[in-house]
Design a protein around this motif. Sequence first.
Motif, PDB file in Angstrom:
ATOM      1  N   THR A  34       0.877  -1.164   0.000  1.00 20.80           N
ATOM      2  CA  THR A  34       0.000   0.000   0.000  1.00 20.80           C
ATOM      3  C   THR A  34       0.921   1.223   0.000  1.00 20.80           C
TER       4      THR A  34
ATOM      5  N   THR B 119       1.625   5.532  -1.700  1.00 26.06           N
ATOM      6  CA  THR B 119       1.206   6.721  -2.415  1.00 26.06           C
ATOM      7  C   THR B 119       2.468   7.395  -2.950  1.00 26.06           C
TER       8      THR B 119
ATOM      9  N   ILE C  63      -4.162   6.674  -2.539  1.00 27.46           N
ATOM     10  CA  ILE C  63      -3.486   5.523  -1.936  1.00 27.46           C
ATOM     11  C   ILE C  63      -3.766   4.314  -2.816  1.00 27.46           C
TER      12      ILE C  63
ATOM     13  N   LYS D 227      -2.871   0.118  -3.945  1.00 26.17           N
ATOM     14  CA  LYS D 227      -2.364  -1.203  -3.580  1.00 26.17           C
ATOM     15  C   LYS D 227      -1.665  -1.746  -4.818  1.00 26.17           C
ATOM     16  N   TYR D 228      -0.440  -2.193  -4.610  1.00 26.84           N
ATOM     17  CA  TYR D 228       0.412  -2.623  -5.720  1.00 26.84           C
ATOM     18  C   TYR D 228       0.967  -4.008  -5.443  1.00 26.84           C
TER      19      TYR D 228
ATOM     20  N   GLU E 273       8.349  -0.626   5.232  1.00 27.48           N
ATOM     21  CA  GLU E 273       7.062  -0.105   5.685  1.00 27.48           C
ATOM     22  C   GLU E 273       7.273   1.185   6.480  1.00 27.48           C
TER      23      GLU E 273
ATOM     24  N   LYS F 103       2.128   0.282   3.908  1.00 26.04           N
ATOM     25  CA  LYS F 103       2.053  -1.073   4.468  1.00 26.04           C
ATOM     26  C   LYS F 103       2.600  -2.071   3.462  1.00 26.04           C
TER      27      LYS F 103
ATOM     28  N   GLU G  34       2.328  -6.180   2.846  1.00 25.62           N
ATOM     29  CA  GLU G  34       1.767  -7.482   3.212  1.00 25.62           C
ATOM     30  C   GLU G  34       2.561  -8.537   2.471  1.00 25.62           C
TER      31      GLU G  34
END
Length: 181
Positions: free
Chosen positions: A92, A94, A113, A115-116, A136, A173, A175
């Motif tokens: 996540t 920007t 924002i 998600k990639y 992060e 973030k 993940e």
Amino acid sequence: MKHLICILILAALISCEGPSPRHPVKRNTTSSIQVSIERSKKLLALEEAMIQQVIAKDSLNTYVNSDTGSWYYYNKKNQSANYMAQPDDLVTLTYNILTLTNDTIYSMQDVGILKYKVDKQEFFPGLRNSVKLLKENETATFLFPSSLGYGYPGDGDKIGINMPLKSTIAIVKIEKENDTL
């Protein structure tokens, strides 16, 4: 008359040869490729000189040269984290895009924002590489030559042809891929 018929039959047989293959026309394209390579090298050298001027004028920050050809400094560094994004992780983030003279092309509000999925989605090459350099809660500002930006075509909107870019990227973030299974 008999000779005429023989000559006509002989002419017909000789003219009934199969089609002869056409030979390809040879073109020397190495010279045009070489010209393109030289033009690209000169453009990259010019853009790197522009980036070095920006770095020289910025006495407040310490720039790092990445292996992929961009330069960056940390706006916010996360000393407690040690994991950087890997392929297939979901990040996540920007970012913004500026000219080297700090004119805003796309603000963080314009981008929002995102998600990639690392190395699985299409972003410009500099952004794809830069995401893997940050942890992060880190933010860094990158300087990209046009070859790592949008290159020759630009983005078809606000980013022009062969435009070097400046971008601040913030990782919100990460993940891990095996955590999302």
